[in-house]
Design an enzyme around this catalytic site. Structure first.
Site, PDB file in Angstrom:
ATOM      1  N   ASP A 115      -4.195   6.736  -2.144  1.00 35.19           N
ATOM      2  CA  ASP A 115      -3.668   5.597  -1.026  1.00 35.19           C
ATOM      3  C   ASP A 115      -2.947   5.030  -1.095  1.00 35.19           C
ATOM      4  O   ASP A 115      -2.949   3.670  -0.371  1.00 35.19           O
ATOM      5  CB  ASP A 115      -5.556   4.194  -0.971  1.00 35.19           C
ATOM      6  CG  ASP A 115      -6.557   4.996   0.175  1.00 35.19           C
ATOM      7  OD1 ASP A 115      -5.625   6.207   0.450  1.00 35.19           O
ATOM      8  OD2 ASP A 115      -7.540   5.152  -0.556  1.00 35.19           O
ATOM      9  N   ASP A 174      -5.548  13.366   5.647  1.00 35.75           N
ATOM     10  CA  ASP A 174      -4.659  12.114   5.839  1.00 35.75           C
ATOM     11  C   ASP A 174      -3.714  11.124   4.943  1.00 35.75           C
ATOM     12  O   ASP A 174      -2.804  10.628   4.858  1.00 35.75           O
ATOM     13  CB  ASP A 174      -6.081  10.719   5.648  1.00 35.75           C
ATOM     14  CG  ASP A 174      -7.119  10.746   6.037  1.00 35.75           C
ATOM     15  OD1 ASP A 174      -7.191  11.984   6.182  1.00 35.75           O
ATOM     16  OD2 ASP A 174      -8.454   9.953   6.069  1.00 35.75           O
TER      17      ASP A 174
HETATM   18  N1  GLY Z   1      -8.233   7.263   5.535  1.00 36.60           N
HETATM   19  C1  GLY Z   1      -9.309   7.257   5.618  1.00 36.60           C
HETATM   20  C2  GLY Z   1      -9.728   7.506   7.575  1.00 36.60           C
HETATM   21  O1  GLY Z   1      -8.969   7.902   7.718  1.00 36.60           O
HETATM   22  O2  GLY Z   1     -11.005   7.086   7.169  1.00 36.60           O
END
Ligand code: GLY
Length: 400
Positions: A115, A174
């Site tokens: 992240d 993601d």
């Molecule tokens: N990256 C986490 C989500 O999209 O919930």
């Protein structure tokens, strides 16, 4: 002559509509953000933990939820402030953006998850894009070095999460979004290692994350020693074989961005395949704001995900500039999404603690953040509005 006149008329009409949408959207966003800044200051003054720095969502009582910089969502609010500054040129937003960005900067050294890309690129990435300040440039490069420590050459991917016994090496769709930081770091430093990692990660994802219909799984778990796929799952979606809406949006945005950065046609082809999956999906509602999962069993009585719609709109505005035959369709769909969000998904003026959009779904299987406002929806909505207007003016969707 007549054809040129018609073309000019069409173009000027598009500019007028886009300027109207952007003007309306940004005016509302400015007013709401004033409310959110006040609510944030108040919540901070009452908070028992000093590390709660930025807003994320509302709890079930409608209270503002503040988060520490380590939360994956922490960069989005400062990114929104940068988009407000970009559109209005109002120094007030620049000052607020700098303040909130400063609170996220320590994350450049936090390699606890993938992240770091989300956190630093939405905050510091926009800060650098709009100020050219060397301070921000250095942070982008440091953050990319931090993210590089999570790359495993045997797998060919950056590891997403740590500390989950059931997944030795999870990679989520993601994670495609974090590659933007890596491409930027190579441009800014001349060090090609970040670019190579990004391309390897994108290629591995392209190979392993997708089904024959071009929908994607959420989590691919790899054997970290041999690099083989252990499991394919959809942790935040309805079922392992379902198409979680925000995951499809991350993939669409991620491969479109990879094409921008590399000019490698296979990424454009992949982005178009993903777009076709989304646009042709029989469960996509007429307003083009998807349900939280394209295979959610109770459709049409399932929550929507405005955040997925905003990410899709922003991605489609970029994709339409690279696509040949489908360009008009992508742009019209993005316009439809933005129009739906602006007219039917916004909070009541002055309410919802100042969030812009309602009706996002965070993690339905965990019963978390269902049908709520959330800062990443607002961020991609403002990005989409910005892109819509730039496109109408004949400019590249991203201000260089
Ligand atoms: N990256 C986490 C989500 O999209 O919930």
């Amino acid at each position: 002559m007549k054809k040129i006149a018609t073309l000019l008329l069409t173009l000027s009409t598009a500019i007028v509509y886009a300027q109207h949408d952007a003007k309306k959207g940004f005016k509302f966003a400015e007013n709401q953000t004033d409310v959110l800044l006040k609510a944030t200051a108040e919540a901070k003054s009452k908070a028992t933990k000093p590390n709660l720095v930025t807003p994320r969502t509302l709890d079930s009582q409608g209270n503002l939820v503040l988060i520490p910089s380590r939360d994956w969502v922490s960069g989005f609010f400062s990114g929104e402030l940068w988009y407000l500054y970009e559109y209005t040129h109002n120094k007030k937003w620049q000052e607020a953006a700098k303040d909130f960005t400063a609170k996220i900067e320590p994350e450049q050294n936090n390699g606890d998850s993938h992240d770091v890309g989300f956190k630093i690129y939405t905050s510091v990435g926009n800060a650098y894009r709009l100020t050219n300040d060397a301070h921000y440039k250095a942070i982008i490069i440091t953050a990319a070095k931090t993210l590089s420590t999570r790359f495993n050459p045997a797998v060919g991917c950056i590891k997403s999460w740590d500390g989950r016994k059931e997944w030795p090496f999870p990679v989520i769709i993601d994670n495609m979004m974090n590659l933007e930081l890596m491409f930027a770091a190579t441009r800014l430093s001349g060090d090609s290692s970040f670019y190579k990692i990004a391309v390897t990660h994108a290629n591995t994802t392209l190979k392993n994350h997708f089904r024959p219909d071009y929908s994607s799984y959420h989590v691919i778990d790899y054997d970290p020693a041999m690099g083989e796929v252990r499991h394919r799952q959809t942790h935040q979606g309805y079922a392992d074989e379902s198409a979680w809406a925000r995951g499809q949006a991350w993939g669409l945005y991620g491969f479109t961005m990879c094409y921008r950065e590399t000019h490698d046609k296979k990424y454009l082809v992949q982005a178009e395949h993903i777009a076709q999956f989304i646009l042709n999906n029989p469960t996509l509602p007429a307003d083009k704001v998807p349900y939280w999962d394209f295979n959610a069993p109770g459709i049409p009585n399932e929550p929507r995900d405005a955040s997925a719609a905003a990410i899709m709109a922003s991605a489609l505005y970029e994709l339409c500039t690279y696509s040949g035959t489908n360009s008009k369709l992508y742009r019209a769909t993005a316009d439809k999404i933005v129009n739906s969000l602006t007219n039917n998904y916004t909070a009541k003026a002055g309410e919802s603690q100042g969030f812009i959009l309602l009706h996002s779904t965070g993690h339905k299987p965990a019963k978390s953040e269902i049908d709520v406002p959330i800062s990443y929806a607002d961020y991609y909505y403002l990005e989409a509005l910005t892109r819509q207007e730039r496109l109408a003016k004949g400019e590249h969707v991203i201000k260089p």
